[in-house]
Write an enzyme that holds these catalytic residues in place. Structure first.
Site, PDB file in Angstrom:
ATOM      1  N   GLU A   1       7.526  27.702  14.517  1.00 26.84           N
ATOM      2  CA  GLU A   1       7.210  26.425  15.159  1.00 26.84           C
ATOM      3  C   GLU A   1       5.891  26.547  15.907  1.00 26.84           C
ATOM      4  O   GLU A   1       5.675  27.507  16.645  1.00 26.84           O
ATOM      5  CB  GLU A   1       8.313  25.993  16.129  1.00 26.84           C
ATOM      6  CG  GLU A   1       8.026  24.653  16.816  1.00 26.84           C
ATOM      7  CD  GLU A   1       9.124  24.254  17.799  1.00 26.84           C
ATOM      8  OE1 GLU A   1      10.308  24.402  17.433  1.00 26.84           O
ATOM      9  OE2 GLU A   1       8.794  23.830  18.919  1.00 26.84           O
TER      10      GLU A   1
ATOM     11  N   GLU B   1      14.515  28.993  20.484  1.00 25.75           N
ATOM     12  CA  GLU B   1      13.700  29.374  21.639  1.00 25.75           C
ATOM     13  C   GLU B   1      14.577  29.800  22.817  1.00 25.75           C
ATOM     14  O   GLU B   1      14.803  29.028  23.757  1.00 25.75           O
ATOM     15  CB  GLU B   1      12.778  28.227  22.067  1.00 25.75           C
ATOM     16  CG  GLU B   1      11.639  27.962  21.102  1.00 25.75           C
ATOM     17  CD  GLU B   1      10.688  26.881  21.590  1.00 25.75           C
ATOM     18  OE1 GLU B   1      10.953  26.267  22.659  1.00 25.75           O
ATOM     19  OE2 GLU B   1       9.664  26.634  20.907  1.00 25.75           O
TER      20      GLU B   1
END
Length: 514
Positions: free
Chosen positions: A311, A224
């Site tokens: 995710e 991320e």
């Protein structure tokens, strides 16, 4: 919690009220019928022939109020197709916007992610990975190696050799369990993957060297990216790391994170990497990310960008807060429609909403439904996990109905009848609670010669009495069938003067289940 509308899912108080209004409007005084049921021992059971409108037909004709209201239904009603696995599908590749098998047929992976391996390594074991495949119905597991957090690979406290070994063993366990495995370099607090590029290069050189011949491995090179990190930064990082992997594993699928915590797909779509076997990560948390991000996913895939949801969670983006089942179900429906693969966060017993195991659960395999959090139960329900009974999962997720005197609910029969139940009375005696239920059944379909209905409760139930029916209790269930004189129910008729008394704990109540 949402359940799909259908004959087996009418135990809803709100729907019961609407049904009573509909029935009253067409001249069937169902509420009055329930109120006039005979007391225990009554012998004047009636089958009344009176055509009427099926309640759900009327309700379904009403317009939806919002997309989220529709999403209160079960996440995936259609039967799940056989899941692709390494043994049946082999090595994967990217064709256009799709993850595919060797023949170019779309493949969807659905599974779970570990939490940080430095903190929760215990779930990486052969027994549990086999359980994920055979019991949970997953076909992919993600191995999350944090880069910059305490104990992370790029930190002074990180045991790099141990982390490398755990990841390699995890992929091998996954292969033995017939699972695909995503090797995740978990960029987070370091924000920009360029910050610890040196460590990422070392990590991927080591693990891809050990796993180059494995056909079940996928590499996710930056989890991320966030903060001020641009797509140009991520692309420069990817162009340095991907060749290292390709030197050892030329054909592996590689997933690249996108800006803003892997949510800015448009940036990647505007300037994609030249490698044709690359996908782009999208992460979401259902209680935070809703229509706008779902639209971004649809737009990206329609434009040809291959997306992998490596995710997601069904709570807030923090991993805590409330669960948004409606949004989560909309996400699952969309990903299924687009054949987008998805991985749920996270395998841990951490005290947070996004953890799949309860905080007090110390197991590392052999999990039961009692060990799972609300998110864990939602996940096995969504995966249609073959090792758990659908009914047991539904009961574990069940909504407990009101058990106060006067409460009403609908329960569908095992045939064509639908029953209105009412708690006519309740009292305490000898340390137990007693409940008198009265029933009225309506036949909105073909005539029947007999009827039966099974009523689930949230605890052990004891049958004390029943009238104008045959009843028996077993564990948490009460099975009710017709008496000799009231089994024949023509189409459009209804049954009244039926009821029972049960006892149990003070919170004993009917539950909604599939």
């Amino acid at each position: 919690m949402g359940k799909t509308a259908g004959r087996a899912r009418f135990a809803r108080i709100g729907i019961a009220v609407a049904v009573l209004v509909v029935l009253a409007g067409i001249g069937v005084a169902l509420a009055a019928t329930v109120g006039g049921l005979a007391p225990a021992g009554g012998s004047n059971a009636l089958v009344v022939e009176e055509p009427t409108t099926r309640p759900q037909d009327t309700l379904e004709a009403e317009p939806e109020t919002s997309a989220d209201a529709a999403a209160q239904e079960a996440p995936v009603e259609e039967a799940a197709p056989p899941a692709p696995t390494p043994s049946t599908t082999g090595a994967l590749k990217v064709v256009g916007a799709q993850l595919t098998d060797a023949a170019g047929e779309p493949v969807q992976l659905r599974g779970v992610s570990t939490h940080g391996l430095a903190w929760h390594p215990q779930y990486v074991n052969q027994e549990f990975f086999t359980e994920l495949r055979e019991v949970w119905g997953a076909n992919v597991v993600r191995l999350a190696t944090y880069s910059a957090e305490e104990g992370g690979y790029a930190t002074e406290t990180g045991d790099r050799a141990a982390l490398n070994d755990l990841v390699v063993r995890g992929v091998q366990y996954a292969q033995a369990a017939d699972l695909y495995a995503v090797v995740d370099w978990h960029t987070l607090s370091d924000a920009n993957p360029l910050t610890n590029q040196w460590a990422a290069e070392e990590f991927f050189r080591s693990v891809s060297g050990a796993l180059g011949d494995a056909d079940n491995v996928i590499y996710e090179i930056c989890n991320e990216p966030n903060g001020s990190t641009s797509w140009a930064d991520i692309k420069a990082y990817a162009e340095a790391v991907i060749p290292i992997i390709r030197a050892n594993d030329p054909d592996a699928v590689i997933v690249v994170g996108t800006p803003t915590w892997s949510q800015d797909l448009a940036a990647a779509a505007a300037d994609p990497l030249p490698d044709a076997n690359v996908m782009y990560a999208l992460h979401f948390y259902a209680a935070t990310h809703e229509d706008d991000l779902r639209h971004a996913l649809s737009t990206a895939v329609a434009g040809g960008l291959p997306v992998f949801v490596t995710e997601f969670g069904i709570c807030e983006a923090s991993g805590a807060g409330e669960i948004d089942y409606a949004s989560a179900n909309l996400w699952v429906r969309l990903m299924n429609e687009l054949d987008v693969s998805y991985i749920c966060w996270n395998l841990s017993n951490k005290d947070e909403t996004a953890a799949l195991f309860k905080p007090g659960c110390a197991k590392t395999s052999g999990f039961t439904l009692d060990d799972l959090t609300d998110e864990g139960l939602w996940l096995v329900d969504t995966l249609k996990s073959p090792g758990f009974s659908r009914e047991e999962v539904a009961l574990a997720r069940a909504e407990v109905k009101d058990n106060s005197a006067g409460a009403q609910m609908l329960v569908s029969a095992d045939d064509t009848l639908q029953w209105t139940f009412q708690v006519a009375d309740r009292w305490e005696e000898g340390g137990r609670s007693f409940f008198r239920y009265e029933m009225a059944g309506s036949n909105y379909s073909a005539g029947v010669k007999s009827w039966s209905v099974t009523v689930p409760f949230n605890g052990e139930v004891t049958l004390e009495d029943a009238w104008n029916c045959q009843a028996s209790a077993s564990g948490t269930r009460l099975a009710i069938t017709n008496d000799a004189h009231n089994g024949n129910v023509p189409a459009g008729a209804f049954v009244r003067d039926v009821g029972f008394i049960v006892s149990g704990p003070a919170d004993l109540a009917v539950v909604e289940y599939e």
